[in-house]
Scaffold this motif. Structure first.
Motif: not given
Length: 420
Positions: A213-236
């Protein structure tokens, strides 16, 4: 904030950062001029005792702007909160529909016009909206230390103390705490995908079974994937454009790689989570998602989701965050707004809200700080049947990123995926 909680924001965060910064420069100057309005008349609130605040609040009308896309939340607010505020404190609570950029736009427009009393008194917010409102100095505070029930809030919990890595500093009243989960039907999907590779393999084997979905929940999903790609803590920490560009390129490459296998071949995406829930309930989709880890229990109990629906977290982790209530700096009813906040974080109101048959929203109260009778009542809330216990999900909890990441995800998902 839901979205707060699900928040169907429909690309509302495509406000360009450069435009926002320019507006902030102008509005900061304007705020110096209008700052002598209602704030001067209510400076006594900083010194007033709680009894005086209660007296000042009685007979007031308070306008709360919030997302109204969930019938259970609406029933909680209209059937319980509103009548209780009227009965106990003589406060008339009016609820207006709106969130995100609508709130920011209204307050920016009022500030530009030199309006001294806002049409909004309170709002349900978190994350990027909190960030934008702090930038234009539109929030009243600090005020949470004045609330008697604040003594029960677990302010040392980093998932409450920080809103998208921003210290709330008394400018938001914590209201609920939730964690993003994927939801599946275990009768149709025996082994749900738990990481990015498994998600890709699943959608390739079952085209049309998943969407974003193109709303907050969908973007939160993408954000979790972004963290998975970068590695936890990398984007803190503060937003880092170089890091975002580096890791988001890999995210968009991944999403575009599975796009042809998404619902409708990725040619369209639902604008609301509720429509995704409906497609999951009807069997058209194999998955839906929620920012509220207890929503699956709520939806099963009301008969909307099948009893075989289950929630889970990805092995790489999912976002946990809190949602909050803010008070407008130029509200004409600050005392009443503070009383409303205090009621919303009362053990009674939090207990009722946490019940999965009512809302299922996670509490911001520390059970160890509660009076014994309330501690027992919280512990007696029926165990969740369709989602893992909170202590299990906590192992996969990821901290929110700085708000600029969310703003960029909204913009770039549209330009790099939807319009591609």
């Amino acid at each position: 904030m839901i979205h707060p909680p699900e928040a169907s924001r429909s690309w509302i965060y495509t406000i360009r950062m450069k435009r926002l910064i320019n507006c902030i420069l102008i509005l900061t100057l304007l705020s110096l001029w209008v700052g002598c309005g209602p704030e001067r008349r209510e400076t006594d609130l900083h010194e007033a005792g709680w009894d005086k605040i209660l007296e000042k609040a009685r007979g007031s009308t308070v306008t709360l702007m919030m997302w109204q896309g969930d019938p259970n939340i609406n029933r909680y607010m209209n059937g319980y909160v509103k009548p209780e505020l009227k009965k106990r404190y003589g406060i008339n609570l009016e609820i207006a529909s709106g969130q995100g950029n609508k709130i920011v736009s209204i307050l920016m427009t009022e500030l530009q016009a030199g309006k001294q009393t806002s049409e909004i008194d309170m709002m349900w917010i978190n994350g990027e909206t909190f960030y934008q409102l702090r930038q234009i100095e539109a929030l009243y505070g600090p005020f949470t230390g004045r609330l008697p029930n604040a003594k029960y809030v677990d302010f040392e919990n980093p998932f409450i103390k920080y809103d998208f890595q921003q210290p709330i500093d008394g400018y938001e009243c914590p209201w609920g705490n939730v964690q993003w989960c994927m939801i599946y039907n275990r009768e149709k999907t025996k082994n749900p995908p738990r990481n990015m590779d498994e998600i890709e393999a699943y959608v390739r084997a079952h085209p049309g079974s998943l969407t974003i979905p193109t709303e907050f929940t969908g973007m939160t999903f993408l954000k979790s994937l972004l963290i998975a790609i970068a590695g936890e803590g990398t984007l803190d920490g503060p937003y880092d454009e170089e890091k975002y560009e580096q890791y988001s390129r890999r995210l968009w490459r991944y999403i575009n790689g599975i796009k042809p296998y998404l619902w409708k071949k990725g040619e369209t995406f639902p604008s609301t989570l509720s429509s995704m829930h409906q497609m999951f309930a009807s069997g058209e989709l194999h998955f839906t998602m929620s920012n509220n880890d207890a929503e699956v229990d709520n939806k099963v109990l009301e008969g909307f989701f099948p009893e075989s629906a289950r929630a889970y977290a990805l092995d790489s982790g999912t976002i946990q965050n809190s949602h909050y209530i803010g008070i407008v700096k130029h509200s004409g009813s600050k005392a009443a707004a503070m009383v409303v906040c205090n009621f919303l974080i009362s053990p009674e109101a939090q207990y009722r809200k946490m019940n999965p048959t009512v809302w299922g929203d996670g509490t911001v109260l520390s059970q160890e700080k509660l009076p014994s009778r309330w501690e027992e009542k919280f512990r007696s809330i029926a165990d969740r049947k369709y989602t893992p216990p909170r202590e299990v999900l906590q192992q996969y909890a990821l901290q929110e990123l700085a708000p600029e990441y969310m703003i960029r995800l909204y913009e770039d998902f549209r330009s790099h995926v939807v319009q591609r």
